[in-house]
Design a protein around this motif. Sequence first.
Motif, PDB file in Angstrom:
ATOM      1  N   PRO A 115       0.730  -1.171   0.078  1.00  0.00           N
ATOM      2  CA  PRO A 115       0.392  -0.109  -0.109  1.00  0.00           C
ATOM      3  C   PRO A 115       0.334   0.966  -0.250  1.00  0.00           C
ATOM      4  N   GLU A 116       0.503   2.163  -0.250  1.00  0.00           N
ATOM      5  CA  GLU A 116       1.118   3.548  -0.613  1.00  0.00           C
ATOM      6  C   GLU A 116       0.640   4.234   0.355  1.00  0.00           C
ATOM      7  N   TRP A 117       2.025   4.874   1.036  1.00  0.00           N
ATOM      8  CA  TRP A 117       1.076   5.786   2.257  1.00  0.00           C
ATOM      9  C   TRP A 117       1.184   7.493   2.344  1.00  0.00           C
ATOM     10  N   VAL A 118       0.181   7.861   2.064  1.00  0.00           N
ATOM     11  CA  VAL A 118      -0.114   9.265   2.163  1.00  0.00           C
ATOM     12  C   VAL A 118      -0.102  10.277   3.298  1.00  0.00           C
ATOM     13  N   PHE A 119       1.092  10.911   3.370  1.00  0.00           N
ATOM     14  CA  PHE A 119       0.490  11.631   4.680  1.00  0.00           C
ATOM     15  C   PHE A 119       0.102  12.996   4.357  1.00  0.00           C
ATOM     16  N   GLN A 120      -0.126  13.694   3.360  1.00  0.00           N
ATOM     17  CA  GLN A 120      -0.549  15.136   2.917  1.00  0.00           C
ATOM     18  C   GLN A 120      -1.907  14.589   2.825  1.00  0.00           C
ATOM     19  N   LYS A 121      -3.215  15.494   3.346  1.00  0.00           N
ATOM     20  CA  LYS A 121      -4.096  15.652   2.968  1.00  0.00           C
ATOM     21  C   LYS A 121      -4.426  16.540   2.331  1.00  0.00           C
ATOM     22  N   SER A 122      -5.897  16.532   1.989  1.00  0.00           N
ATOM     23  CA  SER A 122      -6.393  18.084   1.741  1.00  0.00           C
ATOM     24  C   SER A 122      -6.962  18.821   2.776  1.00  0.00           C
ATOM     25  N   ILE A 123      -6.642  18.461   3.886  1.00  0.00           N
ATOM     26  CA  ILE A 123      -7.040  18.987   5.085  1.00  0.00           C
ATOM     27  C   ILE A 123      -5.585  18.789   5.769  1.00  0.00           C
ATOM     28  N   PRO A 124      -5.497  19.701   6.840  1.00  0.00           N
ATOM     29  CA  PRO A 124      -4.194  19.449   8.107  1.00  0.00           C
ATOM     30  C   PRO A 124      -4.391  18.402   8.165  1.00  0.00           C
ATOM     31  N   VAL A 125      -2.469  17.893   8.843  1.00  0.00           N
ATOM     32  CA  VAL A 125      -2.717  16.546   9.176  1.00  0.00           C
ATOM     33  C   VAL A 125      -1.693  16.757  10.316  1.00  0.00           C
ATOM     34  N   LEU A 126      -1.709  16.753  11.633  1.00  0.00           N
ATOM     35  CA  LEU A 126      -1.285  16.655  13.083  1.00  0.00           C
ATOM     36  C   LEU A 126      -0.356  16.130  12.863  1.00  0.00           C
ATOM     37  N   TYR A 127      -0.367  14.758  12.866  1.00  0.00           N
ATOM     38  CA  TYR A 127       0.731  13.314  12.781  1.00  0.00           C
ATOM     39  C   TYR A 127      -0.033  12.653  12.348  1.00  0.00           C
ATOM     40  N   SER A 128       1.023  12.213  11.783  1.00  0.00           N
ATOM     41  CA  SER A 128       1.194  11.087  10.743  1.00  0.00           C
ATOM     42  C   SER A 128       2.411   9.982  10.531  1.00  0.00           C
ATOM     43  N   GLU A 129       1.824   8.536  10.916  1.00  0.00           N
ATOM     44  CA  GLU A 129       2.707   8.009  11.817  1.00  0.00           C
ATOM     45  C   GLU A 129       2.763   6.473  10.730  1.00  0.00           C
ATOM     46  N   TYR A 130       4.287   6.314  10.061  1.00  0.00           N
ATOM     47  CA  TYR A 130       3.211   4.973   9.295  1.00  0.00           C
ATOM     48  C   TYR A 130       4.500   3.891   9.206  1.00  0.00           C
ATOM     49  N   THR A 131       4.475   2.520   9.993  1.00  0.00           N
ATOM     50  CA  THR A 131       5.503   1.512  10.109  1.00  0.00           C
ATOM     51  C   THR A 131       4.759   0.729   8.792  1.00  0.00           C
ATOM     52  N   THR A 132       6.342   0.153   8.968  1.00  0.00           N
ATOM     53  CA  THR A 132       6.438  -1.343   8.293  1.00  0.00           C
ATOM     54  C   THR A 132       7.947  -2.364   8.885  1.00  0.00           C
ATOM     55  N   VAL A 133       7.328  -3.610   8.778  1.00  0.00           N
ATOM     56  CA  VAL A 133       7.857  -4.785   8.962  1.00  0.00           C
ATOM     57  C   VAL A 133       7.641  -5.749   7.505  1.00  0.00           C
ATOM     58  N   ILE A 134       9.148  -6.129   7.515  1.00  0.00           N
ATOM     59  CA  ILE A 134       9.452  -6.104   6.013  1.00  0.00           C
ATOM     60  C   ILE A 134       9.753  -7.694   6.886  1.00  0.00           C
ATOM     61  N   PRO A 135       9.972  -8.997   6.004  1.00  0.00           N
ATOM     62  CA  PRO A 135      10.852 -10.049   6.460  1.00  0.00           C
ATOM     63  C   PRO A 135      12.107  -9.353   5.354  1.00  0.00           C
ATOM     64  N   GLU A 136      13.085 -10.548   5.589  1.00  0.00           N
ATOM     65  CA  GLU A 136      14.418 -10.648   4.705  1.00  0.00           C
ATOM     66  C   GLU A 136      13.931 -11.091   3.312  1.00  0.00           C
ATOM     67  N   TYR A 137      12.833 -11.598   3.073  1.00  0.00           N
ATOM     68  CA  TYR A 137      12.763 -12.880   1.839  1.00  0.00           C
ATOM     69  C   TYR A 137      12.769 -11.338   1.134  1.00  0.00           C
ATOM     70  N   PHE A 138      12.067 -10.691   1.494  1.00  0.00           N
ATOM     71  CA  PHE A 138      11.524  -9.249   0.554  1.00  0.00           C
ATOM     72  C   PHE A 138      12.399  -7.832   0.537  1.00  0.00           C
ATOM     73  N   THR A 139      12.003  -7.341  -0.803  1.00  0.00           N
ATOM     74  CA  THR A 139      13.284  -6.296  -1.236  1.00  0.00           C
ATOM     75  C   THR A 139      12.434  -5.332  -1.810  1.00  0.00           C
ATOM     76  N   TYR A 140      12.030  -4.155  -0.796  1.00  0.00           N
ATOM     77  CA  TYR A 140      11.090  -3.342  -1.448  1.00  0.00           C
ATOM     78  C   TYR A 140      12.113  -1.673  -1.823  1.00  0.00           C
ATOM     79  N   SER A 141      11.615  -1.133  -3.096  1.00  0.00           N
ATOM     80  CA  SER A 141      12.735   0.116  -3.359  1.00  0.00           C
ATOM     81  C   SER A 141      11.400   1.300  -2.837  1.00  0.00           C
ATOM     82  N   LYS A 142      12.020   1.754  -2.309  1.00  0.00           N
ATOM     83  CA  LYS A 142      11.682   3.099  -1.370  1.00  0.00           C
ATOM     84  C   LYS A 142      11.281   4.602  -1.875  1.00  0.00           C
ATOM     85  N   HIS A 143      10.723   5.215  -1.968  1.00  0.00           N
ATOM     86  CA  HIS A 143      10.462   6.626  -2.830  1.00  0.00           C
ATOM     87  C   HIS A 143       8.968   7.215  -2.859  1.00  0.00           C
TER      88      HIS A 143
END
Length: 658
Positions: A166-194
């Motif tokens: 999933p994409e994590w969208v920090f910014q909305k069309s209204i103010p966002v006071l706090y946005s936190e996203y955590t990923t826990v990824i096993p060593e079997y998978f490598t993801y490029s992050k952008h």
Amino acid sequence: MKKFILIISVFTALSSIAQKRELGEVTLDELSQKFCPADTSAPAAVLFSLGKTYFEYSENEGFRIITEIQTKIKIYKKEGYEYANAVERIYTGGGTSEEKVSFSKAVTYNLIDGKIEKTKLNSSGEFREEVNKYWALKKITMPNVREGSIIEYKVMISSPYIHNFPEWVFQKSIPVLYSEYTTVIPEYFTYSKHFRGYHSPIISKDYRERSVYNTSNSSSSGGFRFREETSKYVVENIAALKEEIFTSNINNYRTTLVHELSTTQYPNSQIKRYSTDWETVAKEIYVSSNFGDELKKTGYFEKDVDGLLQGISDPEERMVILFSFVRNRMNWNEFYGVFCKDGVKKAYAEKKGNVAELNLMLVSMLRYAGLNANPVIISTRNNGIPLFPSQTSFNYVIAAVKFQDNIYLMDATSKYSMPNILPTRDLNWQGRIIQSDGTNQSINLVPSFLSKSATTLMAKIDKTGVIEGKVREMYFDYEAFDYRTRYGNASIESQMERLEKRHSGIEVSDFSVQNNLEISKPIVESYSFKDNHSVELIGGKLHISPLLFKTLSENPFKQDEREYPVDFIYPHQDKTTISLTIPEGYVVEVLPEGKAFTMPENIAGFKYMIQSADNQIQIILTLDINQAIIGSENYEFLRSLFNEFVKKNTEKIILKKV
């Protein structure tokens, strides 16, 4: 000092709210708050959004991606009620394995007579909507929402598709006071992050060992251990991303984290690499049976094409004939995608197909006719600008033919398109043209030539200030394409209503349009008008708006600063020529001066010329936008240009009696 104290106060207020980041923890202070301290105009604000994506394992299914999201939103105004609704997309897999989405802990809080009232979401507020064979939507509409409400909910998404991170969208069309996203990824998978957007998150990482046991054997020999990487991304006090005029796709500039599967390597298995560069992505698409194999099929159209091209030897003429044939014969079912669904042969027989079927069919015909034709994979404007190499970055395919140094781009999905006049949805950054030998290269999709519109207006002013005259407007290239797309099927009556609504204060008659269906020719629109609002009678003098109802009275660029580019879609020139006959017994007392304004590097500019002789006033105004996309670094110059443009538009001609 006062400004500094104010800023500290605002962030203190924000911080006090943001610290409570658990669902169910709603305070009287939060409910009684009347406006967002960071943006008093905001209709709502996200108090916090907490997301976590991790992997679960089962013997039958292997790994699944699980995402949990907790959201808390404050509603300040009626305009913010829409933010009390939530929508999640579900990939149904076209009848195979389907993603699962569930909402829970959905509650609306209100302050009633000094007490907190809770209203839980019931089953009537939760529903599913089928979009197509592959996608559905899960929606909730929160109950008892009013100004001052706080709504919160939790959503869980379970997906068997490890590439569909999933994409994590920090910014909305209204103010966002706090946005936190955590990923826990096993060593079997490598993801490029952008990342995209203008806010950088604070990132922290951690690692741990994890054990998974098979359900049929809980002993250590029946399971396995692996290492996991935990990454946490935090952004606080994010301003609302507001749509501004001339923006391509606002999501191109929204602060978002995207993961793309790069490699997988399971125990005792070879590493498997996925798309790592644009060349590899294009090659993988080309060799697909639903793409490259469809290009090789010719038997279903050979007889028709042979008949069409009999006696035609000129290559460009052959191209136009085949393009026109596919465009006119076939009908687009409005499905996007770079791959064929039912295949070109079935589409040809039914005269209907998705974008890949229509345009791969066209490429195949062009090649059969001996032309250097190739497919071009692109991302449409609503799909956004591709950030990284991925098959999902592309959602559309068009055709290209090369003649020496010239390349013609074609899209048969639109009845009004022509070679190098594509539907505007296609005009997005760059595509990749894939040659028949499998090699590929980038190709610019944004037009470089000016599409023109030319208006000629001849009118006569009477002594009461009423103006009557005729207008002739011509539209070329993309201007003509846009006109046909919007008004191609409109009636004469609706066209006249459109003009009267757009130009308030005029009456339109004798309307006609030429070349509406002859798409190789410019559109010619003509009508007569009566204008009662462009002249003011003040102290016996006539004050005239020189451009009459064509006057641009406001600068469309109102923001002092702009973070993202201005997108005009294509370069264009608008030229207006006006000839006014003044009433007998009057002379010109005040005539505005001419003006020319050019941006650096001739990115854009205008010329305003005006002169009078005898009882005639001649005005010529030309606006040139020479670049389709103007970067934010030139926004100040562009805004200044339109400030000057509006000034010349709104200056008055003054006539006095002899």
